[in-house]
Design an enzyme around this catalytic site. Sequence first.
Site, PDB file in Angstrom:
ATOM      1  N   CYS A   1     -76.679 -20.035-130.363  1.00  0.00           N
ATOM      2  CA  CYS A   1     -76.458 -20.104-128.918  1.00  0.00           C
ATOM      3  C   CYS A   1     -77.284 -21.246-128.321  1.00  0.00           C
ATOM      4  CB  CYS A   1     -76.780 -18.756-128.276  1.00  0.00           C
ATOM      5  SG  CYS A   1     -76.079 -18.562-126.617  1.00  0.00           S
TER       6      CYS A   1
ATOM      7  N   HIS B   1     -73.118 -15.442-131.542  1.00  0.00           N
ATOM      8  CA  HIS B   1     -74.225 -14.648-132.086  1.00  0.00           C
ATOM      9  C   HIS B   1     -73.787 -13.924-133.361  1.00  0.00           C
ATOM     10  CE1 HIS B   1     -77.121 -15.037-128.737  1.00  0.00           C
ATOM     11  NE2 HIS B   1     -76.025 -15.231-128.012  1.00  0.00           N
TER      12      HIS B   1
ATOM     13  N   GLU C   1     -75.521 -12.695-135.679  1.00  0.00           N
ATOM     14  CA  GLU C   1     -76.401 -11.583-136.040  1.00  0.00           C
ATOM     15  C   GLU C   1     -75.858 -10.238-135.580  1.00  0.00           C
ATOM     16  OE1 GLU C   1     -77.993 -13.010-131.987  1.00  0.00           O
ATOM     17  OE2 GLU C   1     -77.008 -13.855-133.759  1.00  0.00           O
TER      18      GLU C   1
END
Length: 548
Positions: free
Chosen positions: A381, A520, A522
Amino acid sequence: MARYIFITGGVVSSLGKGLASAALGALLQARGYSVRLRKLDPYLNVDPGTMSPFEHGEVFVTDDGAETDLDLGHYERFTGVAARRTDSVSSGRIYSNVLEKERRGDYLGRTIQVIPHVTNEIKDFLKFGEDEVDFMLCEIGGTVGDIEGLPFFEAIRQFGQDKPRGQCIYVHLTLLPYMAASGELKTKPTQHSVKELRSIGIAPDVLVCRSEMPIPPKEREKLALFCNVRPEAVIAAQDLRSIYEAPLAYHKEGLDQAVLDAFMISPAPKPNLSKWEDVVDRIHNAEGEVKVAIVGKYTQLEDAYKSIAEALTHGGIANRVKVRAEWIDSERLDTEVDIAPLLEGYNAILVPGGFGERGTEGKIRAAHFARERQVPYLGICLGMQMAVVEASRNLLGLTDAGSEEFDREAGAQRYTHVIYHLKEWLEGNRTIKREVSDDKGGTMRLGAYNATLVAGSQAAAIYDTTSISERHRHRYEVDITYRDKLEESGLKFSGLSPDGRLPEIVEIPGHPWFIGVQFHPELKSKPFAPHPLFADFVRAAKDQSRLV
């Protein structure tokens, strides 16, 4: 119709209700049942989207664009069930819905009260999707006795009465403090917590007790007697070396069996815990270690980057190595004359997301260090945007490259806007329009968006496809008009939105591993299914460690 499991907490906060809920969901899955997990939070914010990470930790984002509590990340990581907007609600959202209905006249002029209007709104939320799964696990935030949580406790009490007998059970998580002076685990705080819960009208069926050591038979019998639960329903929850031991540890203690017994499900299907045994084996029998520097601005609270820390662990599981993540405050890199002593010795550098200008120069310098020193780099990001700014300054020669976001904070234009506020984009067949002046929660690109990867790129090789979907949470975008010049200087745009307007991934060909992503990754990583970007990033760090 789903059976409901309500998970409450007592004595102190932060005991691990979210982890216990997620582990229980995983155990029920291991027995062949389908599950969904939900979080009910008593705070008055509509959602955690505008809360500082220092206040509430990470904001977890779902595919459908909901900004939620970080516990939903635990739920996804342990069960693999993608969370939805209907899996998280706060008091703020409940009261907002009630007041909107009152303004529309839905209540036909009646006096609006906590009971029944607020509690009915909570119960309506609980019913969403009840025909889709075998078990619905609902965690109530906070602790019993908190004044703001009372409407939720009353709602789940009523809900249990509304449903057929045996359709709902209550699991209560408490603390058994250890008194070193007397060498005893003390049961009285748990007794008082259960008394408080019973005064509301809720009798727990299962007690989960956090403790530093095993619960002796005498204390277990005392808890069962005074809390009115069966001795086998008193479950010890001791500290673990890894949170991913929790399903195995809770199964050994009999949590899943106690829950099934409370529902009078007999005979219960036998669990298949092989995937969790494999995960724990990989964690405890790692074949090496890598050091990763996380250069961020919220490093004082590790929960601010919870999903990143866990995704790195998952990358380590995939590569059978232990990942030692160390947190570096990006503001330190803003001011240090020589940042090499702070970053040397790491096998990889990760720069996560964030908002605002504070600490961004340190992130830019971290990206510069990784690019020049050939250290594996993952920018997420804002971490991607700062890598693009770094390349614009030092490869393209735009020494004043920066972001429109930083100029807005300063109230004056200081930078060439390589990063700008996107005011319009496509979401499926709809055109979404935003203004910077909109409410903070309404100016972001949130949730899952598709991206097309360039064939032959490193990103396409890692994903093993040229079409992906990832979750976003950001207000500003990389300006696509700089693409050609940046690519000529060595920064490749290897992932774009399907319409080609929005850069999603950048990489540096020839570098050992340098990738920035606007989304993102993750948020979609799991211990038994590590995200490919994190798995390959840790592999690159592992290769780098062999060169040191």
